[in-house]
Write an enzyme that holds these catalytic residues in place. Structure first.
Site, short mmCIF file in Angstrom:
data_model
loop_
_atom_site.label_atom_id
_atom_site.label_comp_id
_atom_site.label_asym_id
_atom_site.label_seq_id
_atom_site.Cartn_x
_atom_site.Cartn_y
_atom_site.Cartn_z
N ASN A 13 39.82 27.87 34.02
CA ASN A 13 39.19 29.14 33.65
C ASN A 13 38.90 29.96 34.90
O ASN A 13 38.54 29.43 35.95
CB ASN A 13 37.96 28.97 32.75
CG ASN A 13 36.91 28.02 33.28
OD1 ASN A 13 37.19 27.11 34.04
ND2 ASN A 13 35.68 28.24 32.85
N GLU B 3 36.68 33.23 35.69
CA GLU B 3 35.70 34.18 35.14
C GLU B 3 35.70 35.47 35.94
O GLU B 3 36.33 35.57 37.00
CB GLU B 3 34.32 33.52 35.11
CG GLU B 3 34.31 32.32 34.17
CD GLU B 3 32.94 31.73 33.92
OE1 GLU B 3 31.99 32.03 34.68
OE2 GLU B 3 32.82 30.96 32.95
N CYS C 220 40.70 31.90 29.96
CA CYS C 220 40.45 30.48 29.68
C CYS C 220 41.53 29.61 30.32
O CYS C 220 42.66 30.06 30.56
CB CYS C 220 40.45 30.20 28.18
SG CYS C 220 39.07 30.87 27.28
N GLU D 178 43.27 27.23 29.01
CA GLU D 178 44.44 26.98 28.16
C GLU D 178 45.45 28.12 28.28
O GLU D 178 46.66 27.91 28.34
CB GLU D 178 44.02 26.83 26.69
CG GLU D 178 43.12 25.63 26.43
CD GLU D 178 41.63 25.94 26.60
OE1 GLU D 178 41.26 26.79 27.43
OE2 GLU D 178 40.84 25.30 25.88
N CYS E 67 39.28 27.72 22.32
CA CYS E 67 38.65 28.87 21.65
C CYS E 67 39.66 29.58 20.75
O CYS E 67 40.87 29.31 20.80
CB CYS E 67 38.06 29.83 22.68
SG CYS E 67 39.27 30.98 23.38
N1 THU Z 1 36.61 28.29 28.29
C1 THU Z 1 37.85 27.79 28.52
O1 THU Z 1 38.40 27.89 29.62
N2 THU Z 1 38.47 27.15 27.49
C2 THU Z 1 37.93 26.95 26.27
O2 THU Z 1 38.56 26.36 25.40
C3 THU Z 1 36.58 27.41 25.98
C4 THU Z 1 35.94 28.24 27.02
C5 THU Z 1 35.90 28.92 29.41
C6 THU Z 1 35.68 30.39 29.29
C7 THU Z 1 34.44 30.57 30.15
O3 THU Z 1 34.84 30.69 31.50
C8 THU Z 1 33.68 29.27 30.00
O4 THU Z 1 34.61 28.33 29.53
C9 THU Z 1 32.49 29.33 29.04
O5 THU Z 1 32.87 29.85 27.82
#
Ligand code: THU
Length: 132
Positions: free
Chosen positions: A45, A47, A56, A58, A89
């Site tokens: 991820n 941000e 994300c 994935e 997600c």
């Molecule tokens: N996140 C992911 O990378 N993958 C997921 O399946 C769920 C959420 C990340 C997005 C954000 O940076 C952090 O996790 C919290 O939501």
């Protein structure tokens, strides 16, 4: 896929997780996708101060595979540090479904893991068929 192949994906997802950029949530995630050629692609991820611009793990792994010319996805592993294994997600479900509607997925946290298949996580996905 055999256990050894899942284990290789788990290690790759864990390494990718160690590179996650998550200064806002503190929730780091790694992902590793195996394509039908046997190649492995990873993502973490990433941000952003504009929170909604976050990518994300994935989708980052999916983009890495596609950028390498690989579109046939065989399996995906997610690695997080959550209390329980976390499913992808909704946005990632939709993105993965574009190329692999019934992708087998494992999510690991520590030694625990959960198994999913994408068709169960995203029934009635919107697909290119609806664009006709
Ligand atoms: N996140 C992911 O990378 N993958 C997921 O399946 C769920 C959420 C990340 C997005 C954000 O940076 C952090 O996790 C919290 O939501």
């Amino acid at each position: 896929m055999n256990e050894g192949a899942w284990d290789e994906l788990k290690q790759a997802a864990r390494l990718a997780r160690s590179h996650a950029y998550a200064p806002y949530s503190g929730f780091t995630v790694g992902a590793a996708v195996r394509t039908k050629s046997g190649a492995v692609f990873t993502g973490c991820n990433v941000e952003n101060a504009s929170y909604g611009a976050t990518i994300c793990a994935e989708r980052a792994a999916l983009a890495a595979a596609v950028a390498a010319g690989e579109r046939e996805l065989a399996a995906l592993v997610i690695a997080s540090g959550a209390r329980r294994p976390t499913p992808p997600c909704g946005i990632c479900r939709q993105c993965l479904s574009e190329l692999a509607p019934s992708l087998p997925i494992r999510s690991y946290t520590g030694d625990a893991h959960a198994e999913y298949d994408l068709a169960s996580l995203l029934p009635h996905a919107f697909s290119r068929d609806q664009l006709d």
